[in-house]
Motif scaffolding. Structure first.
Motif, short mmCIF file in Angstrom:
data_model
loop_
_atom_site.label_atom_id
_atom_site.label_comp_id
_atom_site.label_asym_id
_atom_site.label_seq_id
_atom_site.Cartn_x
_atom_site.Cartn_y
_atom_site.Cartn_z
N SER A 42 0.89 -1.26 0.04
CA SER A 42 0.05 0.12 0.19
C SER A 42 0.79 1.31 -0.07
O SER A 42 1.92 1.22 0.57
CB SER A 42 -0.96 0.04 1.17
OG SER A 42 -1.74 -1.22 1.33
N THR A 43 0.32 2.34 -0.68
CA THR A 43 1.18 3.78 -0.43
C THR A 43 0.43 4.34 1.08
O THR A 43 -0.25 3.54 1.47
CB THR A 43 0.50 4.53 -1.48
OG1 THR A 43 -0.67 4.85 -1.24
CG2 THR A 43 0.70 3.93 -2.88
N ALA A 44 1.28 5.20 1.37
CA ALA A 44 0.89 5.88 2.76
C ALA A 44 -0.50 6.57 2.50
O ALA A 44 -1.25 6.02 3.76
CB ALA A 44 1.80 7.03 2.89
N ALA A 45 -1.08 6.90 1.40
CA ALA A 45 -2.47 7.29 1.58
C ALA A 45 -3.37 6.03 1.63
O ALA A 45 -4.45 6.15 1.78
CB ALA A 45 -2.72 7.89 0.09
N GLN A 46 -2.85 4.89 1.47
CA GLN A 46 -3.98 3.61 1.17
C GLN A 46 -3.61 2.82 2.50
O GLN A 46 -4.34 1.88 2.75
CB GLN A 46 -3.38 2.76 0.11
CG GLN A 46 -3.76 3.26 -1.27
CD GLN A 46 -2.92 2.79 -2.33
OE1 GLN A 46 -1.86 2.06 -2.14
NE2 GLN A 46 -3.46 2.91 -3.71
N LEU A 47 -2.92 2.87 3.35
CA LEU A 47 -2.42 2.28 4.56
C LEU A 47 -3.62 2.07 5.54
O LEU A 47 -3.85 0.89 5.81
CB LEU A 47 -1.34 2.87 5.30
CG LEU A 47 0.02 2.20 5.16
CD1 LEU A 47 0.91 2.84 5.86
CD2 LEU A 47 -0.08 0.75 5.39
N ARG A 48 -4.16 3.11 5.99
CA ARG A 48 -5.38 2.97 7.05
C ARG A 48 -6.42 2.18 6.75
O ARG A 48 -6.84 1.42 7.36
CB ARG A 48 -5.64 4.66 7.43
CG ARG A 48 -4.55 5.02 8.37
CD ARG A 48 -5.05 6.52 8.68
NE ARG A 48 -4.13 7.11 9.83
CZ ARG A 48 -2.86 7.20 9.14
NH1 ARG A 48 -2.30 7.15 8.18
NH2 ARG A 48 -1.80 7.70 10.20
N GLU A 49 -6.63 2.46 5.14
CA GLU A 49 -7.91 1.58 4.62
C GLU A 49 -7.76 0.19 4.54
O GLU A 49 -8.25 -0.71 4.79
CB GLU A 49 -8.57 2.14 3.35
CG GLU A 49 -9.61 1.30 2.71
CD GLU A 49 -10.86 1.72 3.45
OE1 GLU A 49 -11.73 0.94 3.13
OE2 GLU A 49 -11.09 2.37 4.44
N THR A 50 -6.30 -0.18 4.24
CA THR A 50 -5.74 -1.35 4.19
C THR A 50 -6.02 -2.08 5.54
O THR A 50 -6.46 -3.25 5.65
CB THR A 50 -4.39 -1.44 3.57
OG1 THR A 50 -4.47 -1.06 2.09
CG2 THR A 50 -3.83 -2.87 3.54
N ALA A 51 -5.48 -1.52 6.55
CA ALA A 51 -5.46 -2.05 7.97
C ALA A 51 -6.98 -2.21 8.29
O ALA A 51 -7.36 -3.25 8.94
CB ALA A 51 -4.96 -1.02 8.86
#
Length: 119
Positions: A42-51
């Motif tokens: 994931s990119t930094a912008a995608q991390l929280r949603e991935t988690a």
């Protein structure tokens, strides 16, 4: 505008799986990566949603920051969730590409607590 030389990509994985990679000197991927034929990042912008989507409530996770420039042509940004481009590695992750490894604890609200430098 960011270039591949000044961004990081990230892998969330169980701490035990990352410890195995450190012993082996290479990360071969998690079971989901093996099933899909590439290592998911994931990119930094995608991390929280991935988690939130894939690791909700899971403890004992590790967050690994990777230099995408070190991965060469085996790294591809491909459309996934909602057409967003996600980094996928078609091969193994050499530990020489890793720039930081940090725990990814759960906070009191049950959401993962990311390091401060992740926007």
């Amino acid at each position: 505008m960011s270039t591949i030389n000044d961004i990081r990509i990230y892998k969330i994985c169980p701490a035990a799986l990352w410890r195995e990679a450190e012993r082996a000197g290479v990360f071969m991927g998690a079971p989901v990566d093996h099933a899909d034929g590439f290592i998911h990042f994931s990119t930094a912008a995608q991390l929280r949603e991935t988690a939130r989507r894939h690791f909700a409530g899971q403890e004992d996770l590790t967050l690994v920051a990777i230099d995408p420039a070190a991965l060469g042509a085996a790294l591809r940004f491909e459309p996934s969730r909602g057409g967003d481009l996600f980094p996928h590695l078609y091969g193994t992750l050499p530990l020489s590409a890793v720039r930081r490894v940090a725990p990814l604890p759960l906070g009191p609200d049950g959401a993962h607590v990311f390091p401060e430098e992740i926007p």
